[in-house]
Write a protein that holds these residues in place. Structure first.
Motif, PDB file in Angstrom:
ATOM      1  N   LEU A 269      11.983  20.555  -1.621  1.00  0.00           N
ATOM      2  CA  LEU A 269      11.603  19.209  -1.212  1.00  0.00           C
ATOM      3  C   LEU A 269      11.486  18.332  -2.458  1.00  0.00           C
ATOM      4  CD1 LEU A 269      10.508  17.250   1.072  1.00  0.00           C
ATOM      5  CD2 LEU A 269       8.216  17.990   0.347  1.00  0.00           C
ATOM      6  N   ALA A 270      12.148  17.186  -2.442  1.00  0.00           N
ATOM      7  CA  ALA A 270      12.024  16.228  -3.550  1.00  0.00           C
ATOM      8  C   ALA A 270      11.153  15.064  -3.097  1.00  0.00           C
ATOM      9  CB  ALA A 270      13.392  15.713  -3.977  1.00  0.00           C
ATOM     10  N   THR A 271      10.283  14.584  -3.997  1.00  0.00           N
ATOM     11  CA  THR A 271       9.425  13.438  -3.690  1.00  0.00           C
ATOM     12  C   THR A 271       9.550  12.391  -4.788  1.00  0.00           C
ATOM     13  OG1 THR A 271       7.490  14.406  -4.811  1.00  0.00           O
ATOM     14  CG2 THR A 271       7.737  14.856  -2.441  1.00  0.00           C
ATOM     15  N   GLY A 272       9.416  11.133  -4.405  1.00  0.00           N
ATOM     16  CA  GLY A 272       9.376  10.026  -5.359  1.00  0.00           C
ATOM     17  C   GLY A 272       8.046   9.312  -5.237  1.00  0.00           C
ATOM     18  N   SER A 273       7.534   8.819  -6.339  1.00  0.00           N
ATOM     19  CA  SER A 273       6.189   8.257  -6.340  1.00  0.00           C
ATOM     20  C   SER A 273       6.126   6.918  -7.069  1.00  0.00           C
ATOM     21  CB  SER A 273       5.219   9.238  -7.008  1.00  0.00           C
ATOM     22  OG  SER A 273       3.950   8.649  -7.239  1.00  0.00           O
ATOM     23  N   TYR A 274       5.072   6.179  -6.771  1.00  0.00           N
ATOM     24  CA  TYR A 274       4.808   4.918  -7.457  1.00  0.00           C
ATOM     25  C   TYR A 274       4.432   5.139  -8.915  1.00  0.00           C
ATOM     26  CZ  TYR A 274       4.707   0.152  -5.574  1.00  0.00           C
ATOM     27  OH  TYR A 274       5.054  -1.126  -5.214  1.00  0.00           O
ATOM     28  N   ASP A 275       4.144   6.401  -9.292  1.00  0.00           N
ATOM     29  CA  ASP A 275       3.815   6.666 -10.695  1.00  0.00           C
ATOM     30  C   ASP A 275       5.068   6.776 -11.566  1.00  0.00           C
ATOM     31  OD1 ASP A 275       4.898   9.182 -10.190  1.00  0.00           O
ATOM     32  OD2 ASP A 275       2.973  10.236 -10.231  1.00  0.00           O
ATOM     33  N   GLY A 276       6.266   6.614 -10.956  1.00  0.00           N
ATOM     34  CA  GLY A 276       7.507   6.613 -11.709  1.00  0.00           C
ATOM     35  C   GLY A 276       8.171   7.969 -11.854  1.00  0.00           C
ATOM     36  N   TYR A 277       7.561   9.014 -11.287  1.00  0.00           N
ATOM     37  CA  TYR A 277       8.117  10.358 -11.407  1.00  0.00           C
ATOM     38  C   TYR A 277       8.699  10.841 -10.074  1.00  0.00           C
ATOM     39  CZ  TYR A 277       5.742  10.764 -15.914  1.00  0.00           C
ATOM     40  OH  TYR A 277       5.328  10.566 -17.201  1.00  0.00           O
ATOM     41  N   ALA A 278       9.813  11.570 -10.180  1.00  0.00           N
ATOM     42  CA  ALA A 278      10.307  12.347  -9.047  1.00  0.00           C
ATOM     43  C   ALA A 278       9.888  13.795  -9.283  1.00  0.00           C
ATOM     44  CB  ALA A 278      11.816  12.233  -8.934  1.00  0.00           C
ATOM     45  N   GLY A 285       4.847  25.151  -1.610  1.00  0.00           N
ATOM     46  CA  GLY A 285       3.975  24.165  -2.232  1.00  0.00           C
ATOM     47  C   GLY A 285       3.928  24.201  -3.739  1.00  0.00           C
ATOM     48  N   ARG A 286       4.791  24.979  -4.366  1.00  0.00           N
ATOM     49  CA  ARG A 286       4.791  25.078  -5.832  1.00  0.00           C
ATOM     50  C   ARG A 286       5.635  23.961  -6.438  1.00  0.00           C
ATOM     51  NH1 ARG A 286       8.217  27.292  -9.482  1.00  0.00           N
ATOM     52  NH2 ARG A 286       9.484  28.189  -7.789  1.00  0.00           N
ATOM     53  N   LEU A 287       5.117  23.328  -7.498  1.00  0.00           N
ATOM     54  CA  LEU A 287       5.863  22.300  -8.215  1.00  0.00           C
ATOM     55  C   LEU A 287       6.900  22.961  -9.110  1.00  0.00           C
ATOM     56  CD1 LEU A 287       6.278  19.314  -9.009  1.00  0.00           C
ATOM     57  CD2 LEU A 287       4.494  19.623 -10.750  1.00  0.00           C
ATOM     58  N   ALA A 288       8.195  22.723  -8.808  1.00  0.00           N
ATOM     59  CA  ALA A 288       9.267  23.370  -9.564  1.00  0.00           C
ATOM     60  C   ALA A 288       9.711  22.524 -10.750  1.00  0.00           C
ATOM     61  CB  ALA A 288      10.456  23.653  -8.640  1.00  0.00           C
ATOM     62  N   SER A 289       9.787  21.193 -10.580  1.00  0.00           N
ATOM     63  CA  SER A 289      10.250  20.313 -11.665  1.00  0.00           C
ATOM     64  C   SER A 289       9.611  18.945 -11.542  1.00  0.00           C
ATOM     65  CB  SER A 289      11.777  20.141 -11.634  1.00  0.00           C
ATOM     66  OG  SER A 289      12.441  21.350 -11.804  1.00  0.00           O
ATOM     67  N   THR A 290       9.419  18.300 -12.674  1.00  0.00           N
ATOM     68  CA  THR A 290       8.990  16.903 -12.717  1.00  0.00           C
ATOM     69  C   THR A 290      10.069  16.111 -13.441  1.00  0.00           C
ATOM     70  OG1 THR A 290       6.645  17.509 -12.747  1.00  0.00           O
ATOM     71  CG2 THR A 290       7.215  15.290 -13.478  1.00  0.00           C
ATOM     72  N   LEU A 291      10.565  15.066 -12.776  1.00  0.00           N
ATOM     73  CA  LEU A 291      11.698  14.309 -13.305  1.00  0.00           C
ATOM     74  C   LEU A 291      11.208  12.951 -13.794  1.00  0.00           C
ATOM     75  CD1 LEU A 291      14.092  15.036 -10.276  1.00  0.00           C
ATOM     76  CD2 LEU A 291      13.519  16.538 -12.187  1.00  0.00           C
ATOM     77  N   GLY A 292      11.195  12.762 -15.089  1.00  0.00           N
ATOM     78  CA  GLY A 292      10.654  11.539 -15.675  1.00  0.00           C
ATOM     79  C   GLY A 292      11.662  10.769 -16.499  1.00  0.00           C
ATOM     80  N   GLN A 293      12.121   9.643 -15.988  1.00  0.00           N
ATOM     81  CA  GLN A 293      13.037   8.782 -16.724  1.00  0.00           C
ATOM     82  C   GLN A 293      12.873   7.320 -16.280  1.00  0.00           C
ATOM     83  OE1 GLN A 293      15.189   9.907 -19.132  1.00  0.00           O
ATOM     84  NE2 GLN A 293      16.399   8.071 -19.514  1.00  0.00           N
ATOM     85  N   HIS A 294      12.462   7.135 -15.026  1.00  0.00           N
ATOM     86  CA  HIS A 294      12.261   5.778 -14.527  1.00  0.00           C
ATOM     87  C   HIS A 294      11.058   5.133 -15.223  1.00  0.00           C
ATOM     88  CE1 HIS A 294      15.203   5.262 -11.351  1.00  0.00           C
ATOM     89  NE2 HIS A 294      14.930   6.464 -10.870  1.00  0.00           N
ATOM     90  N   LYS A 295      11.141   3.828 -15.425  1.00  0.00           N
ATOM     91  CA  LYS A 295      10.027   3.071 -16.004  1.00  0.00           C
ATOM     92  C   LYS A 295       9.407   2.219 -14.891  1.00  0.00           C
ATOM     93  CE  LYS A 295      11.758   2.807 -20.753  1.00  0.00           C
ATOM     94  NZ  LYS A 295      12.856   3.771 -20.587  1.00  0.00           N
ATOM     95  N   LEU A 311      19.454  11.822  -6.301  1.00  0.00           N
ATOM     96  CA  LEU A 311      19.698  10.417  -6.634  1.00  0.00           C
ATOM     97  C   LEU A 311      18.429   9.620  -6.383  1.00  0.00           C
ATOM     98  CD1 LEU A 311      21.734   8.061  -7.242  1.00  0.00           C
ATOM     99  CD2 LEU A 311      22.295   8.108  -4.793  1.00  0.00           C
ATOM    100  N   SER A 312      18.034   8.762  -7.325  1.00  0.00           N
ATOM    101  CA  SER A 312      16.813   7.966  -7.161  1.00  0.00           C
ATOM    102  C   SER A 312      17.065   6.513  -7.530  1.00  0.00           C
ATOM    103  CB  SER A 312      15.677   8.534  -8.026  1.00  0.00           C
ATOM    104  OG  SER A 312      16.037   8.508  -9.395  1.00  0.00           O
ATOM    105  N   ALA A 313      16.232   5.633  -6.946  1.00  0.00           N
ATOM    106  CA  ALA A 313      16.307   4.189  -7.218  1.00  0.00           C
ATOM    107  C   ALA A 313      14.920   3.687  -7.560  1.00  0.00           C
ATOM    108  CB  ALA A 313      16.850   3.445  -5.995  1.00  0.00           C
ATOM    109  N   GLY A 314      14.827   2.795  -8.571  1.00  0.00           N
ATOM    110  CA  GLY A 314      13.515   2.372  -9.021  1.00  0.00           C
ATOM    111  C   GLY A 314      13.378   0.883  -9.246  1.00  0.00           C
TER     112      GLY A 314
END
Length: 543
Positions: A269-278, A285-295, A311-314
């Motif tokens: 499951l992939a999630t996107g957040s207002y904190d800028g991270y996917a 329920g285990r966190l496999a990866s944190t994707l940080g590039q959006h500002k 694919l993400s949009a910010g």
């Protein structure tokens, strides 16, 4: 675009007032006199409620109101300018509709000032509108008229006393609130499972494509995975807490989970957040990866069909293709001149994106410029969707139009105009040549703030059915896997299920909060929905 409360004090006036001016803010028109009016309204609320509060607290309530009303981009702009992120307010503790609630109480207080005489007796008065309540001259005139009547109201009369914390009974409003459907169509409570656990509004939900796991994302900075299989224990849930690093420690981000999507085989499951991270999570329920590039906040997020890219949009005006196995940014696309609102894969390596800049770009991995750009909308483009074969691209906009595009031409194939307000989202049916339902025609559904859903024959460029039972903005539509039914969710708290062939309403259920999202499970026998009051519910359509 929401109305959480209605009382005999005519709170619907509050709804129209706030949506009118927050709507102006969304369209960029809240300037000059409108800004002065908004400031006056807020200051009047302060005066009416007789409360002591900080500007940070008031700004946060306005910010949350804009989010709950669907004005996510206006909320972001307002949040940046008022430095919401720097306040020490824990948003997870603030209940939904907080601003509406406090304004309601202020209105009750103003009515009490008018209706209660100096001797403590209560006088019959006509209910105030919100606009009347913020006009000192009108309030003073109403007080004088009430004083002249000098007719105390006894406890036995039909007008109840109120302590300012609860709304009086409203038999007339109950009739308006009732569902306008045949009672035989109404889904009974025994067929609805309400899932409690989120501490704030639930913006999105999605079924696992292979099992009866339902994922939900909320303003409480968590996503949850609910096991809705028949052999699961009651309300079994996994809580996926979205945390950030602060001073060497992991702390809750206190930011909304804005988007989520399962990969094709339902293992991640992939999630996107207002904190800028996917983030990528396993089904346990285990966190496999944190994707940080959006500002800045992420507004949309999608897996490709193969399951190797996300694919993400910010709000930072960019779209990013992520390598799902490593969590690294494979390519970032910076072609929009304003926040990117939605993305959709055309193939495993090409996609379309839309933005508040009114443009649509089609991009491809390893290509450093758009392979196609579409221009034609006159306001921000809210959503885009490729048809099942990736031949036609549908887009919807605040300009109230729905447009169909083809890679074979620069101008739109169809410019579909029928809605009278903004179109929030669109969905293609899983039907037509090349799908699992090849003998059914391909149709497109559009959901609008005009409270209607329309079904379109795209080949002819005409609408087939107009679905009109909703009474508030419609935020979500979803086709059943066989394409025979369409579910719609609205801020009137109702989920309606329609026949796509006849346009007739076949099932209906009323929840306890405005509906943000509806979705079907893979078998097509359950509908999930998420709501503004923090609830998630599942409708079992099996006989």
């Amino acid at each position: 675009m929401n109305k959480f409360v209605e009382t005999s004090f005519k709170i619907e006036k509050l709804y129209f007032t706030f949506t009118k001016y927050s709507g102006s803010l969304k369209s960029g028109a809240l300037q000059g006199g409108n800004c002065v009016w908004w400031a006056y309204l807020v200051s009047s609320i302060s005066e009416i409620s007789k409360m002591s509060f900080t500007s940070d607290e008031l700004n946060f309530l306005v910010y949350r109101y804009l989010q709950e009303s669907g004005f996510s981009h206006s909320a972001y702009t307002f949040g940046m300018e008022s430095h919401i992120a720097q306040s020490n307010i824990n948003g997870a503790l603030v209940p939904p509709a907080a601003l509406i609630t406090i304004v309601q109480k202020g209105l009750q207080y103003t009515e009490a000032e008018i209706s209660i005489g100096e001797d403590g007796t209560e006088r019959l008065i006509e209910s105030l509108s919100l606009i009347d309540a913020v006009m000192p001259d009108i309030v003073a005139t109403r007080q004088q008229l009430a004083a002249q009547q000098q007719k105390p109201v006894k406890q036995e009369t039909d007008v109840p006393q109120s302590n300012g914390d609860e709304a009086p009974p409203q038999p007339a409003a109950a009739a308006v609130d009732a569902m306008e459907v045949d009672q035989s169509i109404e889904i009974p409570p025994s067929k609805a499972t309400v899932l409690k656990g989120h501490g704030s509004e639930v913006f999105i939900c999605a079924w696992n494509p292979t099992t009866d796991l339902l994922a939900s994302g909320s303003g409480d900075s968590t996503a949850r995975i609910w096991n809705m299989s028949d052999n699961a224990s009651s309300n079994q849930q996994l809580v996926l807490r979205h945390c950030i690093q602060k001073d060497g420690n992991e702390v809750p981000s206190n930011k909304d989970v804005t988007s989520l999507d399962w990969n094709c085989d339902g293992t991640l499951l992939a999630t996107g957040s207002y904190d800028g991270y996917a983030r990528i999570w396993t089904t346990d329920g285990r966190l496999a990866s944190t994707l940080g590039q959006h500002k800045g906040p992420i507004f949309a997020l999608k897996w490709n069909k193969k399951g190797n890219y996300i694919l993400s949009a910010g709000v930072d005006k960019t779209t990013i293709i992520w390598d799902a196995s490593s969590g690294h940014c494979t390519q970032q696309f910076a072609f929009h001149s304003a926040p990117a609102l939605d993305v959709d894969w055309q193939s495993n390596t090409s996609f379309a994106s839309c933005s508040t800049d009114q443009c649509i770009h089609v991009c491809k991995l390893a290509v450093d410029k758009p392979i196609k750009s579409f221009r034609g909308h006159s306001n921000e483009v809210n959503a885009i969707k490729w048809d099942p074969l990736g031949n036609l691209l549908a887009s919807c906009s605040d300009d109230m139009t729905l447009k169909i595009w083809s890679m074979k031409q620069d101008t739109c194939v169809h410019d579909l105009q029928a809605h009278s307000k903004e179109i929030y989202t669109i969905k293609w049916s899983p039907t037509g040549p090349g799908t699992n339902n090849p003998n059914m025609n391909l149709i497109l559904a559009s959901a609008s703030f005009d409270s209607t859903v329309r079904l379109w024959d795209v080949e002819r460029g005409q609408y087939i059915h107009t679905l009109t039972k909703h009474t508030e903005p419609v935020y979500s539509v979803a086709f059943s896997p066989d394409g025979k039914y369409l579910a719609s969710g609205s801020f009137d708290k109702c989920v309606h299920i329609w026949s796509t062939q006849t346009g007739q309403l076949v099932h209906s259920y009323k929840g306890t909060g405005g509906i943000f999202e509806v979705c079907w499970n893979s078998k097509g026998d359950k509908v999930g929905a998420s709501a503004s009051d923090g609830s998630v519910f599942v409708l079992d359509l099996r006989k």
